[in-house]
Design a protein around this motif. Structure first.
Motif, PDB file in Angstrom:
ATOM      1  N   ASP A  40       0.869  -1.173   0.000  1.00  0.00           N
ATOM      2  CA  ASP A  40       0.000   0.000   0.000  1.00  0.00           C
ATOM      3  C   ASP A  40       0.906   1.223   0.000  1.00  0.00           C
ATOM      4  O   ASP A  40       2.119   1.088  -0.217  1.00  0.00           O
TER       5      ASP A  40
ATOM      6  N   LYS B  41      -8.622  -8.261   1.515  1.00  0.00           N
ATOM      7  CA  LYS B  41      -8.704  -8.096   2.972  1.00  0.00           C
ATOM      8  C   LYS B  41      -7.743  -9.118   3.562  1.00  0.00           C
ATOM      9  O   LYS B  41      -7.861 -10.314   3.284  1.00  0.00           O
TER      10      LYS B  41
ATOM     11  N   ALA C 151     -11.503  -8.011  -1.906  1.00  0.00           N
ATOM     12  CA  ALA C 151     -12.352  -6.914  -1.444  1.00  0.00           C
ATOM     13  C   ALA C 151     -13.613  -6.878  -2.299  1.00  0.00           C
ATOM     14  O   ALA C 151     -13.564  -7.125  -3.501  1.00  0.00           O
TER      15      ALA C 151
ATOM     16  N   GLU D 193     -16.405  -2.370  -0.491  1.00  0.00           N
ATOM     17  CA  GLU D 193     -15.184  -2.092   0.268  1.00  0.00           C
ATOM     18  C   GLU D 193     -14.196  -1.341  -0.635  1.00  0.00           C
ATOM     19  O   GLU D 193     -14.370  -1.264  -1.846  1.00  0.00           O
ATOM     20  N   PRO D 194     -13.134  -0.817  -0.032  1.00  0.00           N
ATOM     21  CA  PRO D 194     -12.120  -0.152  -0.871  1.00  0.00           C
ATOM     22  C   PRO D 194     -11.463  -1.183  -1.795  1.00  0.00           C
ATOM     23  O   PRO D 194     -10.750  -2.054  -1.323  1.00  0.00           O
ATOM     24  N   ASN D 195     -11.734  -1.136  -3.100  1.00  0.00           N
ATOM     25  CA  ASN D 195     -11.151  -2.140  -4.000  1.00  0.00           C
ATOM     26  C   ASN D 195     -10.552  -1.524  -5.268  1.00  0.00           C
ATOM     27  O   ASN D 195     -10.336  -2.202  -6.255  1.00  0.00           O
ATOM     28  N   ASP D 196     -10.292  -0.233  -5.204  1.00  0.00           N
ATOM     29  CA  ASP D 196      -9.658   0.410  -6.360  1.00  0.00           C
ATOM     30  C   ASP D 196      -8.139   0.322  -6.191  1.00  0.00           C
ATOM     31  O   ASP D 196      -7.565   0.962  -5.314  1.00  0.00           O
TER      32      ASP D 196
ATOM     33  N   TYR E 111      -5.751   3.199  -5.536  1.00  0.00           N
ATOM     34  CA  TYR E 111      -5.771   3.847  -4.241  1.00  0.00           C
ATOM     35  C   TYR E 111      -4.635   3.344  -3.353  1.00  0.00           C
ATOM     36  O   TYR E 111      -4.221   4.008  -2.418  1.00  0.00           O
ATOM     37  N   PHE E 112      -4.148   2.139  -3.662  1.00  0.00           N
ATOM     38  CA  PHE E 112      -3.178   1.484  -2.778  1.00  0.00           C
ATOM     39  C   PHE E 112      -1.720   1.637  -3.229  1.00  0.00           C
ATOM     40  O   PHE E 112      -0.820   1.224  -2.524  1.00  0.00           O
TER      41      PHE E 112
END
Lengths: 313, 313, 313, 313, 313, 313
Positions: E42, E69, E91, E95-98, E101-102
């Motif tokens: 991340d 997750k 995810a 949920e945050p799955n883009d 973004y990480f």
């Protein structure tokens, strides 16, 4: 047992065939027991496997260069093919046990290669060169047609030395046909002799290694020395005009000092021989590597070509 | 006429002496007449001068390598010494006319050099090497002691080849004395042979040029070929163990591929020979250049030493 | 316990001796427990072993540079010698626990090396150089005779720095004897000082590492700075004529910019020092490597010699 | 006589002005008479001319570094400007005869350069670096602001050394402003000191030459030695932590061994100093060369930039 | 689950968070079962871990580029951090799955970078360059601001391409301010376009790879081709004077043939662009590496900077 | 006047013929008068001469590229042929005054070369490549068959570009015939296009110079840009699969970064094209140089072949 080759088996398929031991290194496992790390080979390629709990007799018997009867299974380990060995034993006299049968071979027949190379002798119309070439072909009558052209890289298979020589001769003939004013006899004589020193530099077609003599003298000086020796036998002056030109051809064929030539090409024919040698070697290295490359991907990097990788359409 | 040497004359002093024609180039002046641009030489050094209005006979007679009787005057032209020629004529048979007498010589006597080199033969206790070295010293009995070691650079004088060889042998003896475990016979045999190929590569001590054979084969492969030839004569195997080591010594003595060695040193003795060869050559080049450098100044740049200039205290 | 050295034990023989911990790295095994990967060393050589289930106290005690009492057994693992550790404990004050006693040493005695080096001071007849050399030998009276000349490679043992210096001085004396016109005091002064900066560049004879100062400044600029500092102390001009020549000797001794010299040799004596430095280092590297090479085979490749391998007769 | 500068005169225009003798070489013409080959210089540039039939007194008087009164005419010879000299005589004490007045100068005033550089001292907040920098600026209070930064190439004019230093400081300030986390005091201290050794390496702003000390030690080791010497004077440890970092800055500023740095940059600030040094030098070299290049054409090749030529829009 | 990032967890601390699968390689263990060797990532960094006994479904689901997750624990293995995985699952849409973004991002906001770059368009006052730059920024409106500038090395994070471009523009502005006579519009236009070809050469910000087109053409020729294409669209002559200058800027920006530029810089502005490109990349590489280096130690070696290591004060 | 060519005249023979002015430089003699230093050229070769006392009108008329009527005499000056000019005047419209008629030409007829090259179009069976090649041959229909392949070196004569292209195609056909598995359409398409950019890089067949565009972009990027432009015209995607392969062929044909290729060959066909390009160029350079070399001697050194000289049997 069946007629399948080493690379024909699929994952999880049971294997039963004769193969060559290309390498067999004895090691000690963490539990203190010895095992053999083996590379098997036949014409179709090579795969490795572990032979656990090797006895003293096993270590003594299963050495590089031996043909064995192998039973086992093809497996995948960390993404690579390997063989799970059930049993191996040496091939007997009644079975296929000639190692040279199991190494990869040139793509044309030895007899055809020999005939086509020897046909070029008629185009070597300069008598001194003709006599020297015949003398040296005679000396290496066997090894010239069985040795590889290299330990690895291009033409690293039985007969590779003569096939590489023939490929250059064919290219040379095209060049002679396209450009007027080339001394064809000199070019052909140089082409035939240029790599013959490899019959001393390398150990042979099976489990090929560099010899001590090869490491200390190198195939370029070896063939140059053999030309001198042939002259002594044929009562020719090894520093006479015609011989000097021929020696220059073989001495300069690597093209650059950095590649081990003690002189760089200073004749048109020497320059051409050097470039055709590299052209043929490049094509062989690339095609050999692309054979194992999937379409639409890049190959592994080729050390002999500046570590470049090649794209397969 | 007097016993003065070429470099002994001062500016504006009249000259009358025998000298060697090192070079003599025929050219055409703006007025259409021919003249000779001559370099005179004797042991003391060299100076140039113009011989105007040269006849056909003059051009034919006054060629490089001839000894002439010269009268004239030393002058300065654009800061450089030159000779204003009054007359030149060829030396007759009753006069000093041996060119080799006029070229610079090694700083020690040929007889002494020869004796000291030959004394090393007793330390070459390996019989194969001893026989080969004796055979090749025999072949070049004359030229080895009269040739220079180079066209220009270091040891570029008559006898330079053998003096360079002796200097290396002396250094080698010190190294053998300081470090235990060196194969002295191999080191001495390699040292004696390493540059003998220059007797073929160069044209001789007077007006030294590279020969065609020298350009096409090079002194390294020439001596390697001669070792093979000596073996043939002595009924030795030119690829036998002991011979291979000796051939490695001469083949690798330039140390790097880039300097023309087809193999790099792979033995302790080969590494030492290479380094002593360079050490002696460096000292000779620097001392030769510093001879013409005023105290407290830097010399001209030395091509053979990466174009460096050297400071004279 | 007996007087045997580390390398004297045979496979499967029980061991009981004092040895030095050359390295001791704490790691975590797959089962989650910590172990120490240790390299043991004494004068005879070095072998590795694993110390399983190491406690916090073990990790804290058994660190590089400590002497330990070791019991265990010599074994073979994957063709390499290793030690199966039974127990280790720190050597007490009543036992041999001086690490410097366990590292390899120069082949001659420290006292003899010191005397022979100091004898050269009488040949440094130029007073400025003599005072500077004495001042710096004084500063490093201890470290100069105990430090190695390198972390690995040549002379990587206690006393190696001074022994390397002495070897060069001996060679230099031979060269001075063979070639007239060399400034011997300058050559000897430069030889003695050339590597003294290594007493700051390296951490010492035990578990030798490069220091931060060594990495950021280097031994060449370190010794140059120390000459300046000695001049300040002795009230000499650090840019005066004689000092400039001495500084040039140490600054240029690596010979090429690529090897870290900020100036290349521009004096005869600087060129000689550079070449003798390389000659001695080469002989040491080759002989050190050949010690572990079987007869008739090639050694491992030597990084400091262009990755070449060397043949052992 | 008028106020025109050397380069202001047109072809065939009569000249009458004071100029500097940049070079004056005595030579002998074909007719045996001596003449002087002179290069005249003032701030506007330089032109050459021949002074025929020079007497002994002329040769003694008209030497490089003297200011002369010149009358003559500008001419074209083989496409190049030259001066046909009518008369020259030395400038008297009542006339402009300060050579430094006639050499090209930095494009900003010495006083302004000095003030701006010294303003950076307040940003060197680390006390050790601050004291060393002040000490060395003091030592070279005069020469630092009058010397060129080079013999030829970039900044080869009076004051070039300090102007080059200032240009780097300005760039450094921008970089410090753009990137967080840079040790600005270290970068500024290194920038100010990096080339100060040139005050010893070069002979001065008029007829600039390399000194013997410059050739044998080089400006990099000279400044490193001066930092040591400043430490001795200021009672600082020349191998202490802060000093080591500063010495690293100056030792590594050429970036590569090949360019004469004995260590390569191993700190962020050292890398930045090296790159800004090259950036400023490149811009100066290109702009200096383009000044004499017509629009729409390529300049002469610039040796210091890989022999590239530059296009002027 | 909490808001902690990957690198915020301590050894032995239980983990529960969403992370990206940067890599996930399926392998076979010695016991014959498959496992996944995973690298989690991340914004805070990356750590690896093994996922044992992977089912066919696991291998198909858990591929590079997916967000998962993760529950598990941070551990130390052989001195390195690793994750002991308890469970992973994909995810869901709630949920945050883009993935984007990480991945690590540029240190400034995309919007700010865009605005500051576009502000430079007003300084590109030459209409041809302005139109071409606008056209190409338009074409790559999305990718230019999301792509990294490299696969590894410097600016290897989302937005790195535009941030690197902006950093060069800022430096360029300082240089334009300090040195008179620079063609600022040309320099800015070249800076904006120089690396845009990377939007085709690289695969994107997540799991960045070289594309086949990138390998066969390279970003330098790609952007040159795009300039031609923009000209065709804008009805400009792609070999017209102004376009030729702009094409020269992008073609030469690697500075040397060896680094892949088909022409070397032959304009002042091209030289500056090349040097600023290298300066910014160097600072980024060093600062990136020093981030993970303890104070008082040297970093790992940086491949892109001649394998040098850097000292962190 | 007669039909003799320039090189047919002997020394002292009166000359009367039409020739081309290859170069004509105006200079000023020591006596202040202007003269022209002229190089005359026709198909047979070139000789120089001085035209004394040139008027303003002469300087304006007699410029490079003009055909003149020359009377004079062939002379020898300092060993070199030169022409003593009696008179020159511009050729009138009724006389032979087409410069292209006087420059050396390819050894085969333009019509034949064109036909043979166009015949290869039928073997380019891939439609994208076929359309692009036809489009670009169309664009350069005139220049491709009249331009030289270089300013000096190989094929530096009218039509040299197309003749060089044809020679490579002929070699390529031989290689395709000897080695199975080569993509012949790709190889032929690449061969035809590889040097077409020279029609922009060079100024033309008469008095050939590099253009500004040629210097700033280079023929490799020029042809790559033209392929993009052809795609735009033909509505093809210039980054589509087939086009990428063709662009790779032309971009990589110099083989190494150092020789100006922005990518090195990463396809078998690209490697072959590169090697055939070099082979043909080498043969042309050597044969061109040997034409002027006497038998049994070495040629001048050839810059394009590592400065080697070649022996003529």
């Amino acid at each position: 047992m069946d007629a399948k080759k080493l690379m024909d088996y699929k994952v999880d398929e049971a294997m039963d065939l004769f193969v060559l031991l290309k390498n067999a290194d004895a090691r000690v496992a963490k539990n203190g027991k010895r095992f053999l790390s083996i590379t098997f080979e036949d014409e179709s390629g090579e795969i490795s496997g572990m032979y656990w709990d090797a006895s003293d007799a096993d270590v003594a018997s299963f050495v590089a260069g031996k043909v064995v009867k192998l039973t086992g299974k093809r497996e995948l380990y960390q993404g690579k093919a390997q063989i799970k060995i059930q049993s191996i034993r040496l091939a007997t006299d009644n079975e296929p046990n000639d190692p040279s049968y199991f190494v990869p071979h040139a793509p044309e027949k030895r007899k055809d290669i020999k005939e086509e190379i020897e046909a070029f002798l008629f185009d070597i119309t300069e008598p001194t060169w003709n006599r020297i070439v015949r003398n040296l072909l005679q000396r290496h009558a066997e090894s010239f047609y069985t040795y590889p052209a290299a330990k690895t890289n291009h033409h690293a298979y039985a007969g590779g030395l003569s096939f590489h020589t023939l490929s250059i001769l064919r290219l040379a003939k095209s060049v002679v046909g396209e450009y007027p004013g080339i001394n064809a006899p000199l070019l052909y004589a140089g082409a035939i002799l240029h790599d013959i020193g490899k019959t001393t530099e390398l150990s042979g077609p099976v489990s090929t290694q560099y010899t001590t003599t090869g490491n200390l003298i190198g195939h370029i000086s070896l063939i140059d020395g053999e030309i001198v020796s042939a002259c002594d036998e044929l009562k020719l002056d090894s520093q006479g005009d015609a011989v000097v030109l021929l020696r220059h051809m073989v001495l300069s064929h690597h093209g650059l000092f950095e590649y081990g030539s003690p002189v760089e090409p200073h004749m048109l024919e020497a320059e051409i021989l050097h470039r055709l040698d590299e052209l043929d070697a490049s094509i062989m290295m690339i095609q050999g590597t692309l054979k194992n490359t999937p379409n639409g991907q890049f190959s592994e990097r080729i050390f002999g070509l500046d570590n470049r990788k090649f794209y397969k359409e």
